[in-house]
Every structure is written in structure tokens, then in C-alpha cells.
Design a protein around this motif. Sequence first.
Motif, PDB file in Angstrom:
ATOM      1  N   TYR A 195       0.869  -1.234   0.171  1.00 23.40           N
ATOM      2  CA  TYR A 195      -0.091  -0.075   0.296  1.00 23.40           C
ATOM      3  C   TYR A 195       0.735   1.164  -0.069  1.00 23.40           C
ATOM      4  CZ  TYR A 195      -4.243  -2.686   0.427  1.00 23.40           C
ATOM      5  OH  TYR A 195      -5.210  -3.425   0.410  1.00 23.40           O
ATOM      6  N   TYR A 215     -17.626   1.099   2.275  1.00 26.09           N
ATOM      7  CA  TYR A 215     -16.890   0.057   2.616  1.00 26.09           C
ATOM      8  C   TYR A 215     -15.783   0.209   3.069  1.00 26.09           C
ATOM      9  CZ  TYR A 215     -16.393  -0.115  -2.129  1.00 26.09           C
ATOM     10  OH  TYR A 215     -16.120   0.098  -3.644  1.00 26.09           O
ATOM     11  N   PHE A 217     -10.202   3.937   3.699  1.00 26.05           N
ATOM     12  CA  PHE A 217      -9.542   5.021   3.104  1.00 26.05           C
ATOM     13  C   PHE A 217     -10.583   6.143   2.424  1.00 26.05           C
ATOM     14  CE2 PHE A 217      -5.914   2.302   1.343  1.00 26.05           C
ATOM     15  CZ  PHE A 217      -5.326   1.942   2.551  1.00 26.05           C
ATOM     16  N   VAL A 251      -0.908  -0.741  -4.277  1.00 23.88           N
ATOM     17  CA  VAL A 251      -2.194  -0.415  -4.161  1.00 23.88           C
ATOM     18  C   VAL A 251      -2.063   1.128  -3.841  1.00 23.88           C
ATOM     19  CG1 VAL A 251      -4.426  -0.929  -3.153  1.00 23.88           C
ATOM     20  CG2 VAL A 251      -2.780  -2.680  -3.351  1.00 23.88           C
ATOM     21  N   GLY A 308      -4.645   4.653  -3.173  1.00 24.62           N
ATOM     22  CA  GLY A 308      -6.077   5.373  -3.203  1.00 24.62           C
ATOM     23  C   GLY A 308      -6.172   6.321  -4.456  1.00 24.62           C
ATOM     24  N   GLU A 309      -7.048   6.833  -4.756  1.00 26.38           N
ATOM     25  CA  GLU A 309      -7.318   7.807  -5.875  1.00 26.38           C
ATOM     26  C   GLU A 309      -7.248   9.329  -5.464  1.00 26.38           C
ATOM     27  OE1 GLU A 309     -10.853   7.632  -8.155  1.00 26.38           O
ATOM     28  OE2 GLU A 309     -10.069   8.730  -9.724  1.00 26.38           O
ATOM     29  N   ALA A 356      -5.209   0.156  -8.641  1.00 23.51           N
ATOM     30  CA  ALA A 356      -5.410   1.734  -8.524  1.00 23.51           C
ATOM     31  C   ALA A 356      -6.808   2.034  -9.320  1.00 23.51           C
ATOM     32  CB  ALA A 356      -4.189   2.234  -9.382  1.00 23.51           C
ATOM     33  N   PHE A 364     -11.284  -3.632  -9.660  1.00 23.28           N
ATOM     34  CA  PHE A 364     -12.731  -4.134  -9.116  1.00 23.28           C
ATOM     35  C   PHE A 364     -13.711  -3.367  -9.287  1.00 23.28           C
ATOM     36  CE2 PHE A 364      -9.684  -6.200  -5.588  1.00 23.28           C
ATOM     37  CZ  PHE A 364      -9.083  -7.036  -6.517  1.00 23.28           C
ATOM     38  N   ALA A 411     -13.916  -2.696   8.141  1.00 20.46           N
ATOM     39  CA  ALA A 411     -13.086  -1.502   7.846  1.00 20.46           C
ATOM     40  C   ALA A 411     -13.169  -0.448   8.827  1.00 20.46           C
ATOM     41  CB  ALA A 411     -13.397  -1.121   6.495  1.00 20.46           C
ATOM     42  N   GLN A 440      -6.906  -0.082   5.478  1.00 16.94           N
ATOM     43  CA  GLN A 440      -8.009  -0.124   4.612  1.00 16.94           C
ATOM     44  C   GLN A 440      -9.130  -1.130   5.193  1.00 16.94           C
ATOM     45  OE1 GLN A 440      -7.671  -2.025   0.843  1.00 16.94           O
ATOM     46  NE2 GLN A 440      -9.350  -0.524   0.241  1.00 16.94           N
TER      47      GLN A 440
HETATM   48  N1  SAM Z   1      -8.763   3.360  -4.720  1.00 17.29           N
HETATM   49  C1  SAM Z   1      -8.588   2.322  -5.929  1.00 17.29           C
HETATM   50  C2  SAM Z   1     -10.104   1.570  -6.319  1.00 17.29           C
HETATM   51  O1  SAM Z   1     -11.003   1.872  -5.360  1.00 17.29           O
HETATM   52  O2  SAM Z   1     -10.163   1.048  -7.286  1.00 17.29           O
HETATM   53  C3  SAM Z   1      -7.671   1.118  -5.682  1.00 17.29           C
HETATM   54  C4  SAM Z   1      -7.550   0.772  -4.495  1.00 17.29           C
HETATM   55  S1  SAM Z   1      -8.681  -0.172  -3.565  1.00 17.29           S
HETATM   56  C5  SAM Z   1      -7.778   0.081  -1.967  1.00 17.29           C
HETATM   57  C6  SAM Z   1      -8.482  -1.651  -3.743  1.00 17.29           C
HETATM   58  C7  SAM Z   1      -9.792  -2.620  -3.265  1.00 17.29           C
HETATM   59  O3  SAM Z   1      -9.965  -2.758  -2.089  1.00 17.29           O
HETATM   60  C8  SAM Z   1     -11.003  -1.892  -3.733  1.00 17.29           C
HETATM   61  O4  SAM Z   1     -11.343  -2.109  -5.332  1.00 17.29           O
HETATM   62  C9  SAM Z   1     -12.086  -2.819  -3.109  1.00 17.29           C
HETATM   63  O5  SAM Z   1     -12.620  -3.800  -3.867  1.00 17.29           O
HETATM   64  C10 SAM Z   1     -11.137  -3.298  -1.893  1.00 17.29           C
HETATM   65  N2  SAM Z   1     -11.892  -2.776  -0.372  1.00 17.29           N
HETATM   66  C11 SAM Z   1     -12.193  -1.716  -0.243  1.00 17.29           C
HETATM   67  N3  SAM Z   1     -12.868  -1.972   1.100  1.00 17.29           N
HETATM   68  C12 SAM Z   1     -12.810  -3.161   1.721  1.00 17.29           C
HETATM   69  C13 SAM Z   1     -12.976  -3.967   2.465  1.00 17.29           C
HETATM   70  N4  SAM Z   1     -13.590  -3.313   3.481  1.00 17.29           N
HETATM   71  N5  SAM Z   1     -13.142  -5.255   2.550  1.00 17.29           N
HETATM   72  C14 SAM Z   1     -12.364  -5.809   1.428  1.00 17.29           C
HETATM   73  N6  SAM Z   1     -11.985  -5.427   0.539  1.00 17.29           N
HETATM   74  C15 SAM Z   1     -12.274  -3.967   0.256  1.00 17.29           C
END
Ligand code: SAM
Length: 501
Positions: free
Chosen positions: A104, A115, A118, A153, A155-156, A195, A217, A301, A383
Motif C-alpha cells: 500500500y 465500505y 480510506f 495499491v 487510493g485515488e 489503482a 474491481f 473496515a 484499509q
Molecule cells: N482506490 C482504488 C480503487 O478503489 O479502485 C484502488 C485501491 S482500493 C484500496 C482496492 C480494493 O480494495 C477496492 O477495489 C475494493 O474492492 C477493496 N476493498 C475496499 N474496502 C474493502 C473492505 N472493507 N474489505 C475488503 N476489500 C475492500
Amino acid sequence: MATVKDWTAHVIKQAEIDKYLVDGKDFIDEEKIFEEIEKGKNPDKQRVRDILQKSLEIKILTPDETATLLNVEDPELFHEMQEAALEVKKRVYDNRIVFFAPLYLSNLCVNSCKYCGFRAENKEEIRHVLSMDEVREETAAVIDEGHKRMIAVYGEHPKNGADYIAESISTIYSVRRETPTGNGFNNIRRVNVNAAPMEIADLKKLWRAGIGTFQVFQETYHRERYAELHPANTVKGNYRWRLYAMHRAMEAGIDDVAIGALFGLYDWKFEVMGLLHHALDLERQFGIGPHTVSFPRMQPAPGSFLSENSPYLVSNDAMRRVVAVLRLAIPYSGLIVTAREEPNLKRDLLTHFGCTQTDASSKLGIGAYAKKLKQEENIEKVQFMLGDQRSLDEVIRELANDGMITSFCTAGYRCGRTGDKIMTLLEKGVEGKFCKLNAVLTFREYLNDYASPATREIGEKLIEQELREIEATPFFSKNKLLPTFRSYYDRIARGERDLYM
Ligand code: SAM
Ligand code: SF4
């Protein structure tokens, strides 16, 4: 650097969404998916068996066939499905499990996904973007665990946009750690990225920096549920910008792309169908399916109560079904189960249900590897919470005991065996053969450099068995691969590193 307001207003390029429409439509059509699931209910036994037979011929399933498998309730029939899924995995991936470590780099984020720890609204979170010196320190700590593959990994946020991501990829690749014997070095050989979706010009920057796989995702493929969880005034609130993130990546030249959905946000059968339609559209438009598919389950989270309150939480039993169906429906894509899951379920999904990749010794806190922080010690920088905090060594040992060999192979990507080329080689059963050799070579490296005595003991037995199999496989002798393989194996045993087929 753009302000947060500017970023949010200008990051989305409508033309880079609409160009991928087919007959003016998105590839996700909720009504159609509901109909497919409905039609698949109460499946006929013979029809299910015919579908399993098609999977065993390593063919991608249609949405109707996939929906039929999703509706199998009969325990006996499900057992047949599980066996077929394992057989498919064996034919394409054999007994290899690929390991990676998440890193990260920034928890700054302009979005507010309900959910995620971050999210911008979470004022308890302590924000930090790793400097390049800190990236080097974190990378060194990850290499010292024994890892060779990483997923970075982010955040945006304008502070960690494409330029920062590209610079951090190059920084990760630049770190070298001497081996314990001192006559070689270890490094991270493949950097994948998770990302925010980007425009094509930015994705090209990541491609030039040497990105492995680009992973985004969709979270949920259901538009209405998506809108409830991602505020409309945020970048992430735009469902369609995200939906075509991988189409743009392909166009930018990144042909290893990874899709996923966050399970627990909406009905799990719907999400499996969403993943399938996504894979099929990539196939249709670019001739290549996703390199991997992920189905992370929502975890608790900091500051978010959704993981306890969502009406769509997914049971362990349903997770087994998700993996079995995906293995059968998209046989060439890797399936990832992460350390979000508890050890027992994770092991089961890897050894009995068709998952092919996982992580271990993972730390989600920003800067947590170098400081060796436990999850509880930096809760305000993570996160979400992990279900499996075991070391890489422990997980490798457990799997070796189950007859599964750990692979840190990164050769395919460095030999240009990616995208459609790797898919064709997988289809012909050729890539799998190279993977076997490279799994053994990288496992040899791990046993020499990082394994505990207990893991080495089990690992040596497993590697002996693999060597016997390799010597007895006609493909290797016919293609004159054995002399090179044997010489690489001996050179690695003597301390050289990073020799691959
Ligand atoms: N910020 C970018 C995004 O949202 O695409 C990439 C990084 S984000 C930290 C990566 C992934 O973490 C997200 O796409 C989401 O599916 C997953 N995530 C977020 N909160 C979560 C949670 N509480 N439990 C499990 N996975 C989680
Ligand atoms: Fe930000 Fe990604 Fe978390 Fe959403 S999931 S709040 S975009 S880091």
C-alpha cells in the motif's frame, strides 16, 4: 498538480467510455442477467453434466451455462462440480500456487466508498503517501520475506496519480537485496497495480514503467446498488468510467488485466454473472480474457459498519460455489483468494476449489513492512482487517504439505508471453509446461534463501517429486528443454538467481 475539485471534475473522459459500447449498449444488462439466473433454476442433472463435460474440454462457458451451474443445490451434483473444477485447474495450472505481496503506497483518496477505511469521510484515518525512499524501504522488507511479485495499491488522489504510480513502479524494480550466500541478489520481478481507473494516456505511462497486470474491481456490477455505495459527486460515483477501465488498459497496451467484484455488496450470483459478462466482453473486443479474476469478501473496515450490516453477506459455503463456478466458466483466468480470508477457507479454496494465486505475510498499513507493524498497531492507517496474518513461510509450508508447489515465476511477462500469446499457449498446454519448470526454479531459490528448517524439509521432498515428474515428461525431452533446465537448477542451487525458461 490538480486540486481535488479539478481532479474530480476532469478525470473522466466520456469519449473513452462510449467508444466501447456495442450496438449502443453497455455489456452489463441487469435485466438480462436476472433472466439468465432465473432460467438456470432447478437445473436438470444431465444438462449440468453436459456443461461440466464442456468445461473439462477447457472451453469458456456461456452465460446460460454459467447460470445453470450457479443454481446447482443438490449436494451430490455439487460434489461432481467441485471435482470437475479441480480437474480443470489441474489441466491448466497443475499443482502450482502463485504468491504475491500487496504494497500500500497511499491512503489519500478523493472518494468515499462506504465500505473502505480510506474513504475521504473517514477523519480518523491518518493519511500518508510513501516517499520514494520509503518505497525502497518497504520493497526491501518485502523482498526479505522471500517475495518476487508485488501488487502496488493506491487510493485515488492527485498526489498519487499516474506519474506517481509510474515512478513508484520504477523505484520498486530498482531495489536489490543480496542473497544470504552473497553471490546473487533478489528483487521484485513483477509489479502489478491496483489503482483507480485511468484515461488511456495515463495508462500508457504505467505501461512504459513496466507494469505487470492492471487490476480494478468493479465492486458491484449492479448499477443501483453501486450508486448507493459510491456518492454521485465523487469520481468513483461514475459506474461506467469504472466499467471500461480494462478496455482502456488493453487499448493502452496493457494486455494483462485483472477484474473483480467485492463480494458482500450485492447478490453473489449476480456478481459472478457480472464477472463472466465482463470477461466475455474483453474476449469479444480484444480477443483476450482477464489474466485474473478476484472475488474479495468485504471485511470490517475502520469506521465502516457495512461489513456487519449488508443484507448480501456471503457465507463460506457460497464462496466455495463462487470459486467452483468461476473455475469451470473461465478456465484460463487465474483465480485469486487473498489474506482477507481466514486460513482454513483460504486453504480449502486453493487446494480443493480451483484458486491459483494468493498473498501471505501481507501488511495493509502504509509503511508497515519496514517497521514490522502488526495490524493492531496501525489500525488508523489500514484499509480493512485481514483474516490471515501468517507469514509467507507458514503458508508455503502448509501448501507444500498438501502437495502444492509455490511459484514465484515471472518469466511469462518478461519473455513476452502475455495477453493473447499466453492465452494461446495456455490453450495448447504449452505455457503450463514452462510454468512447471519456472515454478521449480523459483521454489529452489526460496528454499535456499528464505525457508525455515521446517519448510525446507517438506519443500525438499516436494521438489524431488517435481524433478522426477519433469524428467519423466516427454514434452520436455522432445523439446530439448531438459539440459538447460538442469543447468539452471544447478546454478541456482550454487547461488545464482533469476534464471528462467
Ligand atoms: N482506490 C482504488 C480503487 O478503489 O479502485 C484502488 C485501491 S482500493 C484500496 C482496492 C480494493 O480494495 C477496492 O477495489 C475494493 O474492492 C477493496 N476493498 C475496499 N474496502 C474493502 C473492505 N472493507 N474489505 C475488503 N476489500 C475492500
Ligand atoms: Fe478510495 Fe479505493 Fe477505498 Fe474507494 S475503495 S475509498 S476509491 S481507496
